[in-house]
Design a protein around this motif. Structure first.
Motif, PDB file in Angstrom:
ATOM      1  N   ALA A  93       0.778  -1.365   0.067  1.00  0.00           N
ATOM      2  CA  ALA A  93      -0.090  -0.297  -0.089  1.00  0.00           C
ATOM      3  C   ALA A  93       0.837   0.969  -0.169  1.00  0.00           C
ATOM      4  O   ALA A  93       0.430   2.364  -0.468  1.00  0.00           O
ATOM      5  N   ARG A  94       1.479   0.988   0.482  1.00  0.00           N
ATOM      6  CA  ARG A  94       3.053   2.471   0.877  1.00  0.00           C
ATOM      7  C   ARG A  94       3.705   2.459  -0.633  1.00  0.00           C
ATOM      8  O   ARG A  94       3.425   3.528  -1.472  1.00  0.00           O
ATOM      9  N   ARG A  96       2.408   1.700  -3.119  1.00  0.00           N
ATOM     10  CA  ARG A  96       1.213   2.401  -4.150  1.00  0.00           C
ATOM     11  C   ARG A  96       1.025   3.461  -4.161  1.00  0.00           C
ATOM     12  O   ARG A  96       1.057   4.146  -5.408  1.00  0.00           O
ATOM     13  N   GLU A  97       1.304   4.281  -3.431  1.00  0.00           N
ATOM     14  CA  GLU A  97       0.471   5.295  -2.645  1.00  0.00           C
ATOM     15  C   GLU A  97       2.105   6.135  -3.359  1.00  0.00           C
ATOM     16  O   GLU A  97       1.817   7.296  -3.665  1.00  0.00           O
ATOM     17  N   MET A  98       3.125   6.149  -3.115  1.00  0.00           N
ATOM     18  CA  MET A  98       4.522   6.530  -3.367  1.00  0.00           C
ATOM     19  C   MET A  98       4.565   6.150  -4.611  1.00  0.00           C
ATOM     20  O   MET A  98       4.743   7.976  -5.120  1.00  0.00           O
ATOM     21  N   GLU A 100       1.965   6.218  -7.076  1.00  0.00           N
ATOM     22  CA  GLU A 100       0.961   6.667  -8.049  1.00  0.00           C
ATOM     23  C   GLU A 100       1.009   5.603  -9.254  1.00  0.00           C
ATOM     24  O   GLU A 100       0.435   6.290 -10.290  1.00  0.00           O
TER      25      GLU A 100
END
Length: 216
Positions: A93-94, A96-98, A100
């Motif tokens: 999840a981290r 994926r957020e980083m 984008e």
């Protein structure tokens, strides 16, 4: 829906062009130094420039740190990340957020429980899943993926996967039709199965694999 293919571990202009010409929908570049398919970012960036927009460029990473990801992401050469290590759901999840970007989590499959657990753990955080064969523990050269060994495709019978998924592990031009028939996979991934030697892609084998998937 037709079966589409990802050709992973590309390292040369000739093989990238063979993948694109043959109709691959995904091409993969490996950022993992222990792998014979590893390439540096500047090499991947040059190859990615040869790929038309309709083909997605995937970067394969194994438990990457933020610095490595940042280097690869800065140039915009990737459309998707493939995580092939022991990344936790929180780490996925981290990343994926980083990044984008869409993230695909590879799952090492030896039993049906591996698949069911992966769906539970990663289904909510990854955009896609990849089912690959678990490395053989008695093979000292085994990598997290790309070992040319299939798993028992019957494991996937009747399993509901709520995300798009790819089938990987020991696929070749000769067995991909049987693999698709057994699993119902609509996206297949190949690396060692289109090589003439370990880490050396064959343009002819790539063309043969893509021709085989086009018939499905």
């Amino acid at each position: 829906m037709a079966v589409v293919a990802k050709i992973c571990g590309l390292r040369t202009e000739e093989t990238v062009r063979a993948a694109v010409a043959g109709g691959a929908r995904y091409v993969g570049f490996v950022a993992y130094p222990p792998s014979p398919r590893h390439i540096a970012f500047h090499e991947a960036e040059a190859l990615a420039a040869l790929v038309p927009p309709h083909v997605l460029r995937v970067g394969l990473f194994v438990d990457p740190d933020d610095d490595l990801l940042g280097e690869w992401l800065e140039g915009g050469a990737l459309d998707m990340l493939q995580l092939h290590g022991t990344e936790s759901a929180k780490r996925v999840a981290r990343i994926r957020e980083m990044a984008e970007l869409p993230v695909m989590k590879a799952i090492r499959v030896a039993t049906r429980e591996d698949v069911e657990q992966a769906v539970d753990v990663y289904g909510a955080v990854a955009d896609r899943l990849m089912f690959d064969a678990a490395p053989l523990t008695d093979n000292p050269q085994a990598l997290p993926g790309g070992n040319g060994v299939p798993f028992d495709w019957r494991i996937l019978e009747g399993v509901t996967v709520p995300k798009p998924w790819m089938l990987s592990g020991g696929l070749t031009p000769e067995n991909v039709a049987a693999a698709v028939q057994a699993t119902g996979a609509r996206i297949v991934d190949v690396s060692s199965g289109v090589e003439s030697a370990r880490g050396v892609k064959s343009a002819a084998r790539i063309a043969a694999f893509l021709a085989a998937t086009a018939r499905l």
